[in-house]
Design a protein around this motif. Structure first.
Motif, PDB file in Angstrom:
ATOM      1  N   ARG B 121       5.547   5.248   0.977  1.00  0.00           N
ATOM      2  CA  ARG B 121       4.239   5.801   0.638  1.00  0.00           C
ATOM      3  C   ARG B 121       4.371   7.241   0.157  1.00  0.00           C
ATOM      4  NH1 ARG B 121       0.845   4.330   5.941  1.00  0.00           N
ATOM      5  NH2 ARG B 121      -0.927   5.143   4.820  1.00  0.00           N
ATOM      6  N   LYS B 122       5.272   7.995   0.771  1.00  0.00           N
ATOM      7  CA  LYS B 122       5.480   9.383   0.338  1.00  0.00           C
ATOM      8  C   LYS B 122       6.049   9.408  -1.082  1.00  0.00           C
ATOM      9  CE  LYS B 122       6.378  11.338   4.906  1.00  0.00           C
ATOM     10  NZ  LYS B 122       7.410  11.803   5.838  1.00  0.00           N
ATOM     11  N   GLN B 125       3.589   8.766  -3.759  1.00  0.00           N
ATOM     12  CA  GLN B 125       2.765   9.914  -4.123  1.00  0.00           C
ATOM     13  C   GLN B 125       3.512  10.836  -5.075  1.00  0.00           C
ATOM     14  OE1 GLN B 125       1.076  11.910  -0.748  1.00  0.00           O
ATOM     15  NE2 GLN B 125      -0.036  10.110  -0.052  1.00  0.00           N
ATOM     16  N   ASP B 129       1.503  10.276  -8.266  1.00  0.00           N
ATOM     17  CA  ASP B 129       0.368  11.169  -8.014  1.00  0.00           C
ATOM     18  C   ASP B 129      -0.845  10.496  -7.405  1.00  0.00           C
ATOM     19  OD1 ASP B 129       1.063  13.020 -11.050  1.00  0.00           O
ATOM     20  OD2 ASP B 129       1.771  13.320  -9.016  1.00  0.00           O
ATOM     21  N   SER B 131      -2.018   7.783  -3.798  1.00  0.00           N
ATOM     22  CA  SER B 131      -1.485   7.128  -2.607  1.00  0.00           C
ATOM     23  C   SER B 131      -1.504   5.621  -2.844  1.00  0.00           C
ATOM     24  CB  SER B 131      -2.325   7.476  -1.387  1.00  0.00           C
ATOM     25  OG  SER B 131      -3.632   6.981  -1.532  1.00  0.00           O
ATOM     26  N   GLU B 133      -2.438   3.297  -0.801  1.00  0.00           N
ATOM     27  CA  GLU B 133      -3.666   2.643  -0.331  1.00  0.00           C
ATOM     28  C   GLU B 133      -4.797   2.813  -1.332  1.00  0.00           C
ATOM     29  OE1 GLU B 133      -1.721   4.833   1.240  1.00  0.00           O
ATOM     30  OE2 GLU B 133      -2.850   6.005   2.689  1.00  0.00           O
ATOM     31  N   ASP B 134      -4.782   3.951  -2.035  1.00  0.00           N
ATOM     32  CA  ASP B 134      -5.760   4.215  -3.075  1.00  0.00           C
ATOM     33  C   ASP B 134      -5.674   3.137  -4.159  1.00  0.00           C
ATOM     34  OD1 ASP B 134      -6.492   7.328  -4.789  1.00  0.00           O
ATOM     35  OD2 ASP B 134      -7.136   5.282  -5.253  1.00  0.00           O
ATOM     36  N   SER B 137      -6.412  -0.485  -2.944  1.00  0.00           N
ATOM     37  CA  SER B 137      -7.803  -0.836  -2.671  1.00  0.00           C
ATOM     38  C   SER B 137      -8.540  -1.231  -3.942  1.00  0.00           C
ATOM     39  CB  SER B 137      -8.514   0.300  -1.941  1.00  0.00           C
ATOM     40  OG  SER B 137      -8.292   1.517  -2.589  1.00  0.00           O
ATOM     41  N   ARG B 138      -7.834  -1.200  -5.079  1.00  0.00           N
ATOM     42  CA  ARG B 138      -8.475  -1.703  -6.290  1.00  0.00           C
ATOM     43  C   ARG B 138      -7.896  -3.030  -6.736  1.00  0.00           C
ATOM     44  NH1 ARG B 138      -7.555   2.942  -9.960  1.00  0.00           N
ATOM     45  NH2 ARG B 138      -6.393   3.882  -8.261  1.00  0.00           N
ATOM     46  N   ARG B 144      -7.324  -8.670  -0.715  1.00  0.00           N
ATOM     47  CA  ARG B 144      -7.271  -7.210  -0.794  1.00  0.00           C
ATOM     48  C   ARG B 144      -7.308  -6.532   0.562  1.00  0.00           C
ATOM     49  NH1 ARG B 144     -11.431  -4.753  -4.470  1.00  0.00           N
ATOM     50  NH2 ARG B 144     -12.771  -5.995  -3.145  1.00  0.00           N
ATOM     51  N   SER B 152      -0.916   0.161   4.669  1.00  0.00           N
ATOM     52  CA  SER B 152      -1.275   1.384   5.389  1.00  0.00           C
ATOM     53  C   SER B 152      -0.763   1.394   6.819  1.00  0.00           C
ATOM     54  CB  SER B 152      -2.799   1.544   5.442  1.00  0.00           C
ATOM     55  OG  SER B 152      -3.360   1.416   4.177  1.00  0.00           O
ATOM     56  N   SER B 153      -0.103   0.345   7.238  1.00  0.00           N
ATOM     57  CA  SER B 153       0.228   0.241   8.661  1.00  0.00           C
ATOM     58  C   SER B 153       1.338   1.206   9.066  1.00  0.00           C
ATOM     59  CB  SER B 153       0.628  -1.193   9.008  1.00  0.00           C
ATOM     60  OG  SER B 153       1.782  -1.567   8.286  1.00  0.00           O
TER      61      SER B 153
END
Lengths: 309, 313
Positions: B121-122, B125, B129, B131, B133-134, B137-138, B144, B152-153
Motif C-alpha cells: 500500500r505504501k 502511494q 499518488d 491509495s 483503497e481509494d 473503492s471505484r 467491491r 485495507s486489512s
C-alpha cells in the motif's frame, strides 16, 4: 545508559510513592514537563532499577481523574491511542466519536503505530474489534475510517473535487447519508483532496457541508458524519468544541477533557488554546481552573502549558 | 541440414512458456532465404497465404510470440524488484484489467503478511499518488465491498484465538450460506466483517468449527461463490490455492492472464512457502512441479524457473 536526569526522575518518582499517601505534586512536577521520548526513557530506567512497571505503580497509588490523566500521559502516544480506541469499542455509540477522532486526526503513520500497539496489547486487530462492536451505518463508516492508510501528499485533482462535491451534495439532498459514495470519499481520499472537495461544495452549493448535515440535530449518525468532516478538515476547531462542551456540561466531562489534553498536548495544543480563547473570550487555562480542582487541575494546567516551556 | 526436423524443432522453440533461444540460434543461423521461404510455406499455423502472393505472419501469433520473448525479461525484472513495488504494480495492473483480474487482488490481499500488504500500500502511494483503497473503492460489481476491505486489512498475526468467538462465527457463516437464495453472502456484512478483519489463525479455527458442527468442509458449501471460496482458501490454505493456480496455467486453453501466474507464483513464493506448494502440487496432480515446468517451459525462462525451485526442493 540512562542520563543523570532520567535516573534522578526515577528516584524522585519512587520517592513520591513512598510512605503514606502519594506526593502528587512531585509526580506532576516531573511527568507533566517531560515529552513522550523522555517518558519512554524514564519508564525503561524505572523498570530496570526497581523491577516494576512505572504504570503499575502509578495505577496502585493514584485514584480517579488524576490517575487517569497521569496514566494516559505516561503511555507512549501509540499505546495511548490503542488504549482509548479499545475502551471506545466497548462502550456504546457515544464513544464512536473517539474512534473517529483517532482515525481522522492522526497522521497515517501515527494511526499505523496505534494499530501495531493494539495488536501487541490486545492480541487482536483494531479493525476486528471495531467491526465486531459496531453495527449498521456506524460500522459501515467506522471500519473503513480506521482501516485506511491515507495518502498524505498535497496534490489535488480539481476535476475530481468538483465531481465528488456534486456526488456529496446529491446524496445529502436525497438524505442518503450512509451511501457508499459518501463513505468512500470520506474514508479514502487524502485530507488535501477532501479539503478541496469541500471548498468546492461550499462555493458551488452555498453551504458548508456540515450545515447541510445538520437537518436532524438528534440523529447520531449525522453527528458522527459531521465529526468526521471536522476532524479531517479542521481538527483544532473540533477539539475546541469537545473541550468547550466538556467544560460547560453540568459537572465536567472529565473523560473528554483528559483525553483531549493528553492526546494533543504535544501536537497542536497551542492552536487549540487560541481557538478556545477566540471562541469563548476566556482562556482555556481559566476555564479549566474554574471547573476542576486539586491535583487533576494542576496536572491539566501543566500539560496545556507544556508546549510553551 | 534436415528440413522437416528443423522445421518441427523451430516450431517447438516458439511453442511453450518462454522461447528456446539456443535452438533458434543454431537452426536459423544455418538457414538461407530458401529455407526461410520453405518454412513459411510449410507452417500454416503461423503464416497465412496473403492475396498479394506472399506468406504473411499471423498478427495474433506475433503478439503471442512477443509475450513469450518477454517472459524472461519479466521474471528477471520482477525478481530484482522490491516485493512492495512488485505487489503494488500487480495490484495496479489487476485494477485496470477489471473483474477478470479480481482474483489477483484477493491473492495479494490474502496471501501476504500484514506488513507485506502494508508495504504494497505504501509503494502504491509512491508509484501512483493515490491509495489502493481509494482506487479499489471505484471497482465495479458486488465484490467491491469485499475487495476494498481485503486490501485495507491489517490483521493481527499473533497466536491468540478466542475459540468461543470462532465457534459462533462458524455458525454465522453457516446461516449466510444457507440463505444464499435470498442474499448473496458476499454482500452479508457479517461475512465480510469476519473474512476481512479476523486473523488467519482465527479463520482456521472458524473453518475447523464449521467442520465439527456441520460435518462438511466450508469450501464445499461455498462452491458457487467463487470470490468467497478463493478468499478463504488464500487465507487458510495458500499452498492449495497456489498449486491450483499453477495447474491452471499449464492447461492447454489457458489465456495470458492465467499463464502469467507461472512467473508470479514461483517468484512471489520462492522465499515463502515454495517447498509446501511443490509438495501440494505433487499430491494434487500426481506429477512433480519441476517435471511439469521442464515439459512446458523453454530456454532461459525455463532455466531461471528451475533454478528458483531447485533452491528449495
Amino acid at each position: 545508559m540512562a542520563t543523570l536526569s532520567v535516573t534522578e526522575d526515577c528516584e524522585q518518582l519512587r520517592k513520591a510513592f513512598a510512605g503514606w499517601g502519594t506526593n502528587e505534586g512531585l509526580i506532576i512536577s516531573i511527568l507533566a514537563h517531560r515529552n513522550a521520548a523522555q517518558i519512554k526513557s524514564i519508564r525503561q530506567t524505572y523498570a530496570q532499577t526497581y523491577g516494576e512497571d512505572l504504570l503499575k505503580d502509578l495505577n496502585k497509588e493514584l485514584s480517579n481523574d488524576f490517575e487517569r490523566v497521569v496514566l494516559l500521559w505516561t503511555l507512549d502516544p501509540a499505546e495511548r491511542d490503542a488504549f482509548l480506541a479499545n475502551e471506545a469499542t466497548k462502550r456504546w455509540t457515544s464513544s464512536n466519536q473517539v474512534l473517529v477522532e483517532i482515525a481522522c486526526t492522526r497522521t497515517s503513520q501515527q494511526l499505523l503505530l496505534a494499530k501495531q500497539a493494539y495488536h501487541a496489547r490486545f492480541k487482536r486487530s483494531l479493525e476486528e474489534d471495531v467491526a465486531y462492536h459496531t453495527s449498521g451505518d456506524f460500522r459501515k463508516l467506522l471500519v473503513p475510517l480506521v482501516g485506511t492508510y491515507r495518502y498524505e501528499g498535497e496534490e489535488v485533482n480539481m476535476t475530481l473535487a468538483k465531481s465528488e462535491a456534486k456526488i456529496l451534495h446529491e446524496k445529502i439532498s436525497e438524505k442518503a447519508y450512509n451511501h457508499e459514495d459518501v463513505i468512500r470519499i470520506l474514508a479514502t481520499r487524502s485530507k488535501a483532496q477532501i479539503n478541496a472537495t469541500l471548498n468546492h461544495y461550499k462555493n458551488e452549493f452555498g453551504n458548508d457541508i456540515n450545515k447541510d448535515l445538520k437537518t436532524d440535530p438528534k440523529d447520531e449518525f449525522l453527528a458522527i458524519l459531521r465529526a468526521t468532516v471536522k476532524c479531517l478538515t479542521r481538527p483544532e476547531k473540533y477539539f475546541e468544541k469537545v473541550l468547550r462542551l466538556a467544560i460547560n456540561k453540568r459537572g465536567t466531562d472529565e473523560g473528554a477533557l483528559t483525553r483531549v489534553v493528553t492526546t494533543r498536548a504535544e501536537i497542536d495544543m497551542k492552536i487549540i488554546k487560541e481557538e478556545y480563547h477566540k471562541r469563548n473570550s476566556v482562556t482555556l487555562d481559566h476555564a479549566i481552573g474554574k471547573d476542576t480542582t486539586g491535583d487533576y487541575e494542576k496536572m491539566l494546567l501543566a500539560l496545556i502549558g507544556h508546549g510553551d516551556a | 541440414m534436415d528440413p522437416p526436423n528443423d522445421f518441427e524443432a523451430l516450431t517447438k522453440a516458439f511453442s511453450g512458456f518462454g522461447v528456446d533461444e539456443d535452438s533458434m540460434v543454431s537452426i536459423l543461423g544455418k538457414w538461407h532465404s530458401e529455407h526461410l521461404e520453405s518454412f513459411r510455406k510449410r507452417t500454416p499455423k503461423f503464416f497465412l497465404e496473403d492475396e498479394r502472393l506472399f506468406e504473411r505472419w499471423d498478427d495474433h501469433h506475433i503478439a503471442c510470440l512477443t509475450k513469450e520473448f518477454l517472459r524472461f525479461k519479466d521474471i528477471v525484472v520482477q525478481w530484482i524488484m522490491h516485493p512492495w513495488e512488485r505487489d503494488a504494480r500487480l495490484v495496479h495492473e489487476a485494477i485496470s484489467k477489471g473483474p477478470q483480474a479480481y482474483g489477483l487482488l484477493i491473492e495479494i490481499a490474502c496471501t501476504r503478511s500484514s506488513e507485506e500488504l502494508l508495504g504494497a500500500r505504501k509503494a502504491y502511494q509512491s508509484l501512483f499518488d493515490q491509495s489502493i483503497e481509494d482506487v479499489a473503492s471505484r471497482l465495479e460489481g458486488i465484490e467491491r465491498k469485499l475487495l476494498v476491505a481485503l486490501v485495507s486489512s491489517y490483521r493481527y498475526e499473533g497466536l491468540r484465538v478466542n475459540e468461543g468467538i470462532a465457534r459462533s462465527e462458524a455458525m454465522t457463516l453457516a446461516i449466510a450460506v444457507k440463505n444464499v437464495d435470498k442474499k448473496n453472502p458476499i454482500e452479508d456484512d457479517a461475512i465480510v466483517r469476519i473474512l476481512t478483519t479476523r486473523s488467519k489463525l482465527h479463520l482456521k479455527a472458524v473453518v475447523k468449527y464449521y467442520k465439527e458442527i456441520y460435518g462438511k468442509n466450508i469450501d464445499e458449501d461455498l462452491d458457487t461463490l467463487m470470490s468467497l471460496k478463493e478468499t478463504l482458501q488464500c487465507l487458510c490454505n495458500p499452498q492449495a490455492y497456489f498449486s491450483k493456480v499453477l495447474n491452471n496455467a499449464f492447461k492447454d486453453d489457458a489465456d495470458e492472464n492465467t499463464k502469467e501466474a507461472l512467473t508470479r507464483v514461483i517468484m512471489t513464493r520462492s522465499n515463502v512457502d515454495m517447498k509446501e506448494i511443490i509438495e501440494e502440487f505433487d499430491k494434487q496432480y500426481k506429477v512433480p512441479l519441476t517435471q511439469k515446468i521442464e515439459d512446458v517451459a523453454l530456454g532461459n525462462y525455463k532455466d531461471f524457473l528451475v533454478s528458483l525451485i531447485r533452491r528449495v526442493a
